[in-house]
Design a protein around this motif. Structure first.
Motif, short mmCIF file in Angstrom:
data_model
loop_
_atom_site.label_atom_id
_atom_site.label_comp_id
_atom_site.label_asym_id
_atom_site.label_seq_id
_atom_site.Cartn_x
_atom_site.Cartn_y
_atom_site.Cartn_z
N SER A 330 -76.60 12.44 -20.13
CA SER A 330 -75.79 12.97 -19.04
C SER A 330 -74.68 13.88 -19.58
O SER A 330 -73.99 13.54 -20.54
N VAL A 331 -74.55 15.06 -18.96
CA VAL A 331 -73.45 15.95 -19.29
C VAL A 331 -72.11 15.29 -18.97
O VAL A 331 -71.14 15.40 -19.72
N PHE A 332 -72.07 14.57 -17.87
CA PHE A 332 -70.82 13.90 -17.48
C PHE A 332 -70.40 12.88 -18.54
O PHE A 332 -69.21 12.72 -18.82
N GLU A 333 -71.36 12.19 -19.14
CA GLU A 333 -71.03 11.22 -20.20
C GLU A 333 -70.39 11.92 -21.39
O GLU A 333 -69.42 11.42 -21.97
N SER A 334 -70.92 13.09 -21.77
CA SER A 334 -70.36 13.83 -22.90
C SER A 334 -68.93 14.26 -22.63
O SER A 334 -68.05 14.16 -23.49
N ASP A 350 -76.64 26.27 -22.43
CA ASP A 350 -77.35 25.16 -21.79
C ASP A 350 -76.44 24.08 -21.21
O ASP A 350 -76.71 23.57 -20.11
N PRO A 351 -75.36 23.67 -21.91
CA PRO A 351 -74.52 22.63 -21.31
C PRO A 351 -73.92 23.02 -19.96
O PRO A 351 -73.79 22.16 -19.07
N ILE A 352 -73.59 24.30 -19.79
CA ILE A 352 -73.03 24.74 -18.51
C ILE A 352 -74.11 24.74 -17.44
O ILE A 352 -73.90 24.31 -16.31
N VAL A 353 -75.29 25.20 -17.82
CA VAL A 353 -76.42 25.17 -16.89
C VAL A 353 -76.72 23.73 -16.48
O VAL A 353 -76.90 23.42 -15.29
N ARG A 354 -76.76 22.84 -17.47
CA ARG A 354 -77.03 21.43 -17.19
C ARG A 354 -75.96 20.82 -16.31
O ARG A 354 -76.25 19.98 -15.44
N LEU A 355 -74.71 21.20 -16.52
CA LEU A 355 -73.61 20.65 -15.74
C LEU A 355 -73.84 20.86 -14.25
O LEU A 355 -73.73 19.93 -13.44
N PHE A 356 -74.19 22.09 -13.87
CA PHE A 356 -74.37 22.39 -12.45
C PHE A 356 -75.71 21.87 -11.93
O PHE A 356 -75.80 21.45 -10.77
N ASN A 357 -76.72 21.90 -12.75
CA ASN A 357 -78.00 21.31 -12.33
C ASN A 357 -77.86 19.81 -12.09
O ASN A 357 -78.39 19.26 -11.12
N GLU A 358 -77.16 19.14 -13.01
CA GLU A 358 -76.97 17.70 -12.87
C GLU A 358 -76.10 17.38 -11.66
O GLU A 358 -76.36 16.42 -10.93
N ALA A 359 -75.07 18.21 -11.45
CA ALA A 359 -74.20 17.99 -10.29
C ALA A 359 -74.97 18.14 -8.98
O ALA A 359 -74.69 17.45 -7.99
#
Length: 699
Positions: A330-334, A350-359
């Motif tokens: 999870s990006v939120f965990e990091s 990728d982390p920024i992309v993942r942040l919004f995809n996960e959100a």
């Protein structure tokens, strides 16, 4: 001679000085040849921007009263003369570099660009077939004859045309004039031709049209043709440069004098005076609206010159993975574990992309607030926001309407987001949201969790890998609470003066606290220096023009504070003025990536403070936009930013120093010292962070 009573570089001349720095890079043989062409394209783009943004203001200021001009220290007549002379000199240098240095180097690498030369006989059949089969359908030839009303608009803004002089074969004594558009959208500006003598062959699309004009105008003899481009969407930015009271006085005087923003026409060298006079008569142009631009015009298309071989470009730099994100699901965990800082474009996006995809799919995420600044089709975030809204989350976006972007595309994306339930708030005059920020709110068992993106660059750039930026991902309570406060204020769209007491302590916001905070930080360095303590200020910006803050830097210099200004665009600070700025150094950096970071570093008696920001030190940013400045609180991340700045300060490969007259002076290289190239060193820093197994470690 410098007027020490007004110790500031002129914005217009500083812009042109920075443009010349691009030509210096284009003239560097150590730069791969296609990259040199890109610097030529970037220079051309900046010159076009200069005429679009700066020249209308100068012409307008020539119409206001002498007392206003004197008070503002603006003398447009002499300044315009200086500007035109400087541009002419630079364009001559541009042509010399291109013809004498770059085109031969390109040829040595096996690529021949036809440049004001006849086509080889072997290419003529191919060119004619391409013209008839492909180009012909996009052409719109129009005769400029006496039957047409002179008020008809012949030239669409920002489009290329050929002005053609013809005679009828049966009436050779009568001249005819016509125009035809140069369609660059379907095929690009450059056309690849069949190889010849083992070399790649490239031609300008307008030269292909020129070669086939007899096909387009049967029964006529073509005498000559010249490229021309109209720029009608010029801007008056008076309100962005001066305090409101002064700006309103200027605009009121311009209204009384019926000032009309001028059109501008850029044409290639060699166009005879009688053709310009004819165009002036038939199309309603004024002679002072014509500007010569060299052998070819609109050379910013060099930015998209065809790629034939990797050896013509900079070596590929792979995006560095942020291991801390890679090791966690999870990006939120990091982000909860610790603040994360991405050095872009060296780090992967990728982390920024993942942040919004996960959100978008996380069931605990209830709200997403984001400032997009501009809507662009290459912004990954739009689809994530649409998904989030369709998944029942409250999504609010803050967008600046921007004429530079395609309005139709802008409205299409706006419609898609609205249809999905996204709340869109467009900026209003005086309250444009330039800040690069986002807030994600999660509702968990223990209460609300808040996650923030704070960056120096916008989301619409995240797929380009062309800009140097920094992005902080944080769950820091004070920062995220204040960010929520800011988004709540933006939702109201009220004037900032109604909210004088919003408690911004960690997050600094323009029109509220930034300028005051920066003055306090500079004053603290002055006090430390006066107390005999080591004091320094290092700032990295795109632009610095605000006189209040420049005066503070001068005051710091007089107190013995060491000040280093790292600039990538226009600069109002004059370095090295005796008794005024002896302790100020100004450097410029131009390299493979475009610099976009704003970093402020203050010594603070050994307990240094580092801030990142989306805000330049200009009147527009400080008083007409909403920008943010945020501290780097994590000590490990501060260590990274110290190294980043150190690399810029010590750069002896791609940095130049400004002197009293805005000359770009190469830094003498001492063979006894290591070579330092800031962008390369900062990429190696990102590599070391990855190699260490975690971004939390620094060598």
């Amino acid at each position: 001679m410098i007027d020490v009573s007004y110790p500031y570089f002129d914005t217009n001349l500083s812009w042109l000085s920075n443009n010349f720095r691009l030509l210096i890079e284009a003239n560097d043989d150590s730069v791969p040849v296609r990259e040199r062409l890109k610097f030529m394209g970037q220079y051309s783009y900046q010159i076009e921007e200069f005429f679009r943004v700066r020249i209308p203001n100068l012409l307008a200021m020539g119409e206001v009263s002498k007392d206003i001009r004197s008070k503002l220290n603006v003398y447009p007549e002499s300044l315009l003369e200086h500007v035109y002379e400087t541009v002419d000199n630079q364009l001559r240098e541009f042509n010399e570099i291109l013809v004498s240095r770059i085109l031969p180097a390109l040829n040595d690498q096996g690529v021949h660009l036809y440049y004001k030369e006849s086509f080889a006989p072997e290419h003529l059949p191919f060119l004619k077939k391409f013209f008839i089969d492909k180009l012909f359908r996009y052409l719109q030839p129009v005769f400029l004859d006496g039957r047409r009303n002179s008020k008809v608009t012949f030239f669409e803004s920002k489009e290329l045309y050929l002005v053609i002089q013809l005679v009828r074969k049966e009436e050779p004594d009568d001249d005819w004039y016509a125009i035809v558009n140069i369609p660059t959208e379907p095929f690009g500006r450059f056309m690849e031709l069949p190889e010849l003598e083992g070399k790649k062959q490239v031609a300008f699309v307008e030269d292909i049209i020129r070669e086939n004009l007899p096909v387009l105008f049967p029964g006529y003899e073509v005498i000559d043709s010249y490229a021309i481009r109209a720029e009608k969407d010029t801007e008056l930015t008076i309100e962005d440069e001066y305090p409101m009271v002064t700006a309103q006085r200027i605009l009121k005087q311009l209204e009384k004098r019926n000032f009309v923003q001028p059109m501008q026409f850029f044409y290639e060298s060699g166009m005879p005076l009688y053709i310009k006079e004819y165009l002036s008569h038939r199309a309603g142009m004024l002679m002072n609206e014509f500007h010569e631009r060299g052998q070819y015009i609109f050379m910013q298309d060099f930015l998209n010159f065809p790629s034939f071989s990797r050896k013509l470009d900079y070596p590929y730099q792979r995006p560095i993975l942020n291991i801390d994100f890679e090791e966690r699901e999870s990006v939120f965990e990091s982000i909860q574990r610790a603040d994360q800082l991405l050095h872009l474009p060296y780090h992967s996006y990728d982390p920024i992309v993942r942040l919004f995809n996960e959100a978008a799919i996380d069931p605990y995420v209830k709200e997403i607030h984001v400032s997009l600044y501009k809507i662009s089709s290459n912004s990954f975030i739009l689809n994530s926001l649409i998904s989030a809204s369709r998944n029942g989350k409250r999504v609010v976006t803050y967008v600046e309407l921007n004429a530079k972007l395609d309005i139709q595309e802008n409205m299409q994306w706006s419609r898609k987001m609205r249809d999905a339930g996204v709340k869109i708030i467009f900026s209003v005059p005086g309250l444009k949201v330039h800040a690069k920020m986002a807030l994600i709110k999660r509702r968990v068992q223990k209460g609300w969790e808040r996650y923030a993106y704070l960056g120096t660059g916008g989301f619409y750039r995240l797929t380009s890998r062309e800009f140097v930026d920094h992005a902080l991902l944080t769950s820091h309570r004070e920062l995220t609470n204040e960010l929520e406060l800011l988004f709540g204020y933006l939702y109201t769209q009220d004037e900032p003066k109604k909210y004088k007491y919003l408690p911004f302590n960690f997050l600094q916001v323009t029109q509220f606290t930034i300028q005051k905070k920066l003055v306090e930080l500079i004053d603290r360095e002055i006090r430390n220096s006066n107390a005999g303590l080591k004091a320094f200020i290092t700032i990295k910006l795109n632009q610095i023009q605000d006189h209040t803050l420049i005066d503070k830097l001068y005051q710091a210099s007089k107190a013995g504070v060491s000040v280093h200004v790292i600039i990538s665009e226009s600069c109002g600070v004059i370095p090295g003025l005796p008794s005024i700025s002896d302790n100020i150094t100004v450097s410029r950096h131009v390299d493979r990536y475009m610099e976009n970071t704003r970093i402020f570093h203050f010594g603070n008696r050994g307990n240094d403070e580092i801030y990142l920001s989306s805000c330049d030190w200009t009147y527009r940013n400080l008083h007409r936009r909403i920008d943010v400045c945020f501290p780097i609180l994590d000590e490990v991340l501060k260590g990274q930013m110290r190294q980043v700045l150190k690399n810029y300060v010590n750069d002896n490969q791609k940095a130049v120093r400004l002197d009293l007259y805005q000359n770009n002076l190469k830094i003498p290289y001492d063979p006894a010292t290591p070579k330092v190239r800031a962008q390369e060193a900062n990429y190696r820093l990102a590599e070391r962070l990855e190699r260490n197994g975690s971004v939390r470690k620094v060598e």
